[in-house]
Design a protein around this motif. Sequence first.
Motif, PDB file in Angstrom:
ATOM      1  N   GLY A 143      -3.043   2.765   0.339  1.00  0.00           N
ATOM      2  CA  GLY A 143      -2.929   1.325   0.574  1.00  0.00           C
ATOM      3  C   GLY A 143      -1.643   0.964   1.297  1.00  0.00           C
ATOM      4  N   VAL A 144      -1.610   1.181   2.600  1.00  0.00           N
ATOM      5  CA  VAL A 144      -0.409   0.921   3.398  1.00  0.00           C
ATOM      6  C   VAL A 144      -0.283  -0.568   3.717  1.00  0.00           C
ATOM      7  N   GLN A 145      -1.312  -1.153   4.304  1.00  0.00           N
ATOM      8  CA  GLN A 145      -1.428  -2.570   4.681  1.00  0.00           C
ATOM      9  C   GLN A 145      -0.522  -2.962   5.844  1.00  0.00           C
ATOM     10  N   SER A 146       0.726  -2.490   5.876  1.00  0.00           N
ATOM     11  CA  SER A 146       1.612  -2.787   6.999  1.00  0.00           C
ATOM     12  C   SER A 146       2.799  -1.828   6.970  1.00  0.00           C
ATOM     13  N   PHE A 147       3.449  -1.690   8.132  1.00  0.00           N
ATOM     14  CA  PHE A 147       4.668  -0.891   8.228  1.00  0.00           C
ATOM     15  C   PHE A 147       5.919  -1.767   8.299  1.00  0.00           C
ATOM     16  N   PHE A 148       5.744  -3.102   8.272  1.00  0.00           N
ATOM     17  CA  PHE A 148       6.862  -4.001   8.499  1.00  0.00           C
ATOM     18  C   PHE A 148       7.221  -4.772   7.233  1.00  0.00           C
ATOM     19  N   ALA A 149       8.526  -4.817   6.929  1.00  0.00           N
ATOM     20  CA  ALA A 149       9.012  -5.368   5.664  1.00  0.00           C
ATOM     21  C   ALA A 149       8.622  -6.832   5.486  1.00  0.00           C
ATOM     22  N   GLU A 150       8.741  -7.622   6.531  1.00  0.00           N
ATOM     23  CA  GLU A 150       8.453  -9.056   6.418  1.00  0.00           C
ATOM     24  C   GLU A 150       6.989  -9.300   6.093  1.00  0.00           C
ATOM     25  N   LYS A 151       6.133  -8.561   6.747  1.00  0.00           N
ATOM     26  CA  LYS A 151       4.693  -8.684   6.501  1.00  0.00           C
ATOM     27  C   LYS A 151       4.339  -8.179   5.104  1.00  0.00           C
ATOM     28  N   LEU A 152       4.966  -7.094   4.665  1.00  0.00           N
ATOM     29  CA  LEU A 152       4.733  -6.573   3.318  1.00  0.00           C
ATOM     30  C   LEU A 152       5.163  -7.584   2.263  1.00  0.00           C
ATOM     31  N   ARG A 153       6.281  -8.259   2.495  1.00  0.00           N
ATOM     32  CA  ARG A 153       6.740  -9.275   1.536  1.00  0.00           C
ATOM     33  C   ARG A 153       5.747 -10.422   1.461  1.00  0.00           C
ATOM     34  N   PHE A 154       5.226 -10.847   2.615  1.00  0.00           N
ATOM     35  CA  PHE A 154       4.235 -11.925   2.607  1.00  0.00           C
ATOM     36  C   PHE A 154       2.999 -11.528   1.800  1.00  0.00           C
ATOM     37  N   LEU A 155       2.556 -10.278   1.966  1.00  0.00           N
ATOM     38  CA  LEU A 155       1.376  -9.781   1.249  1.00  0.00           C
ATOM     39  C   LEU A 155       1.675  -9.455  -0.201  1.00  0.00           C
ATOM     40  N   GLU A 156       2.975  -9.511  -0.570  1.00  0.00           N
ATOM     41  CA  GLU A 156       3.448  -9.196  -1.918  1.00  0.00           C
ATOM     42  C   GLU A 156       3.208  -7.738  -2.280  1.00  0.00           C
ATOM     43  N   ARG A 157       3.361  -6.879  -1.283  1.00  0.00           N
ATOM     44  CA  ARG A 157       3.324  -5.441  -1.514  1.00  0.00           C
ATOM     45  C   ARG A 157       4.710  -4.979  -1.961  1.00  0.00           C
ATOM     46  N   THR A 158       4.770  -3.993  -2.841  1.00  0.00           N
ATOM     47  CA  THR A 158       6.048  -3.577  -3.417  1.00  0.00           C
ATOM     48  C   THR A 158       6.624  -2.311  -2.793  1.00  0.00           C
ATOM     49  N   HIS A 159       5.899  -1.688  -1.851  1.00  0.00           N
ATOM     50  CA  HIS A 159       6.429  -0.465  -1.259  1.00  0.00           C
ATOM     51  C   HIS A 159       7.167  -0.758   0.048  1.00  0.00           C
ATOM     52  N   ARG A 160       7.911   0.245   0.510  1.00  0.00           N
ATOM     53  CA  ARG A 160       8.629   0.159   1.773  1.00  0.00           C
ATOM     54  C   ARG A 160       8.020   1.138   2.771  1.00  0.00           C
ATOM     55  N   GLN A 161       8.447   1.014   4.019  1.00  0.00           N
ATOM     56  CA  GLN A 161       7.904   1.875   5.065  1.00  0.00           C
ATOM     57  C   GLN A 161       8.132   3.349   4.753  1.00  0.00           C
ATOM     58  N   ASP A 162       9.324   3.703   4.253  1.00  0.00           N
ATOM     59  CA  ASP A 162       9.605   5.107   3.985  1.00  0.00           C
ATOM     60  C   ASP A 162       8.741   5.668   2.867  1.00  0.00           C
ATOM     61  N   SER A 163       8.261   4.793   1.966  1.00  0.00           N
ATOM     62  CA  SER A 163       7.346   5.242   0.905  1.00  0.00           C
ATOM     63  C   SER A 163       6.025   5.723   1.495  1.00  0.00           C
ATOM     64  N   VAL A 164       5.583   5.088   2.569  1.00  0.00           N
ATOM     65  CA  VAL A 164       4.339   5.486   3.240  1.00  0.00           C
ATOM     66  C   VAL A 164       4.471   6.900   3.789  1.00  0.00           C
TER      67      VAL A 164
END
Length: 379
Positions: A143-164
């Motif tokens: 469940g990546v959803q995005s590689f960009f921090a701002e977009k991940l925050r909007f989606l309320e995802r808790t991982h970072r790009q390096d976690s992927v």
Amino acid sequence: MGLKNGNGKNEIRKVRIKSCWFGVLGLEVSVYLHIPFCDSKCGYCAFNSKTNKNHLKTQYMQVLSEDLQRKLLEFGICGVTSLYIGGGTPSVVESQQYRKIFEILEPYLVENAEINIEANPNSLTLEWIRDLKQMGVNRLSLGVQSFFAEKLRFLERTHRQDSVFLAIDNAIKVGLENLSIDLIYGTPFCNEEILIQEVQMASKLPINHISAYQLSIDEGSRFFVQQKSEFSGEFAGFASMGHFVKDKLEGAGFLRYEVSNYARPYQSKHNLAYWEQRDYLGLGAGGVGCVGGVRSYGACEIEAYLSGAEGKREILSQSDLDLEHLFLGFRSCVGVLEERVCKKQRLEVLLNENKVERRGGRIYAVDYFLGDELALFLC
């Protein structure tokens, strides 16, 4: 594929499958197992998942195993062609909690069965995926959803790009070859530059599948309750952001075989089983299955499922099945059997307008994004 440890397991499988050749058993199915636990709940998520029920994990996995064993016998299953463990977040459940499930399934797994599991980047560890690979998992959906921090925050995802990157590296280390990632588009942060970069980053990964979804604000999600509006996705002269993403993914070698699924070149057997209307068992809290034209729904509340509460059952009529055939076929490479299209005059209209094409007794949508509209026009 499946568990290879322990003497006699493969012989048990041969005996069981041989028995179905003689009519003692006879049904091959796909199996979906729902894991309803999550460490956090994303704002757009409307799936049946809980963040405050971790104390029930051990009991849940035991009951799920018993339910699986009972249903395999109840339905007279002779073979399991694919398994999909989804959620929720399956990677928040300790790896050893899955062992009983794979021991139960091993005698039923057909040769080259596809065995999928979902995971989130921040909870997938090397030890966890190594254990699951040894148990039989041969495909991972991340469940990546995005590689960009701002977009991940909007989606309320808790991982970072390096976690992927770490999660994919761990999957490669244990020898998994079939890797898929999820991407979401249609957020306020999606523009041409961001989407092009995300496709480029995804295409450089050692993966052979991408599921790319338009963000939708569904009832049951926190975004729906907060009345966050869905981004329209209209830009750049394209009919939609979806068409833009499709164009970029196909340019990177990921060919679309369903409205939201792209293969390079691996097409998920489990996905295809759904779209081809094959029988499948759906187990767990809120799990949905359909066998012999009867759709079953597991009790949604975890406590209710643990107590043995029965979910609903729905007997599908032939018209229900035909309608589903249209919707599933037009959104995918499966297509629709022409003989199951009742409104022949309307079909000719679509053929003349090049909205669909006829190939070998089947009708295929030219644009999968129009699949629902095509089905409704012909139903």
